[in-house]
Motif scaffolding. Structure first.
Motif, PDB file in Angstrom:
ATOM      1  N   THR A   4      30.970  55.667  41.655  1.00  0.00           N
ATOM      2  CA  THR A   4      31.222  54.703  42.474  1.00  0.00           C
ATOM      3  C   THR A   4      31.826  54.763  43.816  1.00  0.00           C
ATOM      4  O   THR A   4      32.777  55.495  44.022  1.00  0.00           O
ATOM      5  N   GLN A   5      31.466  54.394  45.284  1.00  0.00           N
ATOM      6  CA  GLN A   5      32.379  54.113  45.743  1.00  0.00           C
ATOM      7  C   GLN A   5      33.748  54.057  45.646  1.00  0.00           C
ATOM      8  O   GLN A   5      35.084  54.343  46.281  1.00  0.00           O
ATOM      9  N   THR A   6      34.218  52.613  44.983  1.00  0.00           N
ATOM     10  CA  THR A   6      35.573  52.316  44.206  1.00  0.00           C
ATOM     11  C   THR A   6      35.981  53.168  43.673  1.00  0.00           C
ATOM     12  O   THR A   6      35.244  53.533  42.296  1.00  0.00           O
TER      13      THR A   6
ATOM     14  N   LEU B   1      22.133  50.890  43.152  1.00  0.00           N
ATOM     15  CA  LEU B   1      22.705  52.611  42.827  1.00  0.00           C
ATOM     16  C   LEU B   1      21.773  53.910  42.618  1.00  0.00           C
ATOM     17  O   LEU B   1      20.902  53.122  41.570  1.00  0.00           O
TER      18      LEU B   1
ATOM     19  N   GLN C  28      36.579  44.945  44.473  1.00  0.00           N
ATOM     20  CA  GLN C  28      35.192  46.026  45.115  1.00  0.00           C
ATOM     21  C   GLN C  28      34.691  46.190  44.130  1.00  0.00           C
ATOM     22  O   GLN C  28      33.585  46.813  44.098  1.00  0.00           O
ATOM     23  N   LEU C  29      34.898  47.631  42.848  1.00  0.00           N
ATOM     24  CA  LEU C  29      34.317  47.716  41.271  1.00  0.00           C
ATOM     25  C   LEU C  29      33.680  46.440  40.885  1.00  0.00           C
ATOM     26  O   LEU C  29      31.930  47.012  41.021  1.00  0.00           O
TER      27      LEU C  29
ATOM     28  N   GLU D 151      30.878  46.002  43.586  1.00  0.00           N
ATOM     29  CA  GLU D 151      29.998  47.498  44.054  1.00  0.00           C
ATOM     30  C   GLU D 151      28.775  46.979  42.297  1.00  0.00           C
ATOM     31  O   GLU D 151      27.722  47.533  42.887  1.00  0.00           O
TER      32      GLU D 151
END
Length: 276
Positions: A214-216, A271, A250-251, A254
């Protein structure tokens, strides 16, 4: 917000080893999803009752999932409300010595799998399940009967070494007919002032297909200890929640597309699924 027309997706939160903050991620992700307008049930399958004990000292007195398993009943009437209208909790309940020993038998594993699948009849948008650490019989039963998986890894070298074990387990379950998808790998306890931790983040991103991690990323923050001591999600600390609480918002944002919690959009990017 509500899906209404579809059954809720079951999202299992798992990890290969203990101590990586899996329960912290499960609680705070569920809270952020509920705060964003979704109806969320968080269910605890850990026989130690981590979710309930993290949120309330009285939880061990409440009946929950393992009481329903023992009596072969629907757990719907055992779901507890919280101060956040969109968030409900299904605790572990009472798992005595005899029941815990039976969890490795085929008959009990089948009953547990059926119970997990039947959670989808509960009126909500998403079900977040906290699993026991490792890949024991309970965790395997939960994963095999879930729709989505979020793997939690600690940002340290040991976390990198343990990742192949959980990926191998997921692969074997898929080979046996499980139909879940991997929503991602979430990095937890990232120390931004330690090169070892930041190096682990970089290495994990390089070792996995693009979009898997994940980006977060969740930082190591004393606010999580404070929240746990008070029995609340970190977002409920004070009138102005700490910065760490925003990380889970944010997560949640996402992960929403992979959980079918957004309107269909041809331009939306899903994703990358490690197992596909």
């Amino acid at each position: 917000m509500s899906q209404n027309s579809t059954s809720p997706l079951i999202l299992a939160i798992t990890s290969q080893k203990g101590g990586v903050g899996k329960t912290t991620v499960a609680i705070n992700l569920a809270y952020s999803l509920a705060k964003r307008g979704w109806r969320v049930l968080i269910a605890d399958t850990d026989t130690q009752g981590s979710i309930g004990l993290s949120l309330s000292r009285r939880a061990k007195e409440c009946k929950g999932l393992y009481d329903a398993l023992r009596k072969d009943e629907s757990p719907e009437k055992l779901v507890l409300s919280t101060r956040l209208a969109g968030l409900r909790v299904l605790t572990t309940g009472q798992c005595d010595f005899d029941l815990e020993e039976s969890l490795d038998t085929d008959a009990t594993k089948q009953k547990l799998g059926k119970l997990i699948r039947n959670l989808s009849s509960i009126d909500c948008d998403v079900i977040v399940i906290d699993t026991p650490a490792g890949v024991g019989p309970v965790t395997r039963s939960v994963l095999a009967n879930s729709d989505r998986i979020l793997v939690v890894e600690q940002a340290e070298p040991l976390g990198l070494r343990s990742l192949p074990l959980i990926i191998e387990t997921l692969d074997r379950l898929r080979q046996r007919g499980a139909r879940f998808q991997l929503s991602g790998i979430a990095l937890n306890m990232v120390s931004h002032d330690r090169e070892e931790s930041l190096s682990a983040v970089r290495d994990l991103r390089e070792l996995t297909p693009k979009g898997t991690v994940t980006q977060t990323i969740v930082p190591r923050d004393k606010a999580f200890l404070e929240a746990s001591a008070k029995g609340i999600p970190v977002g409920m600390i004070g009138k102005n929640p700490p910065q760490a609480a925003l990380v889970f918002d944010q997560l949640a944002a996402e992960l929403e597309p992979s959980l079918n919690l957004t309107e269909a959009d041809d331009a939306a990017q899903q994703l990358t699924q490690l197992m596909d």
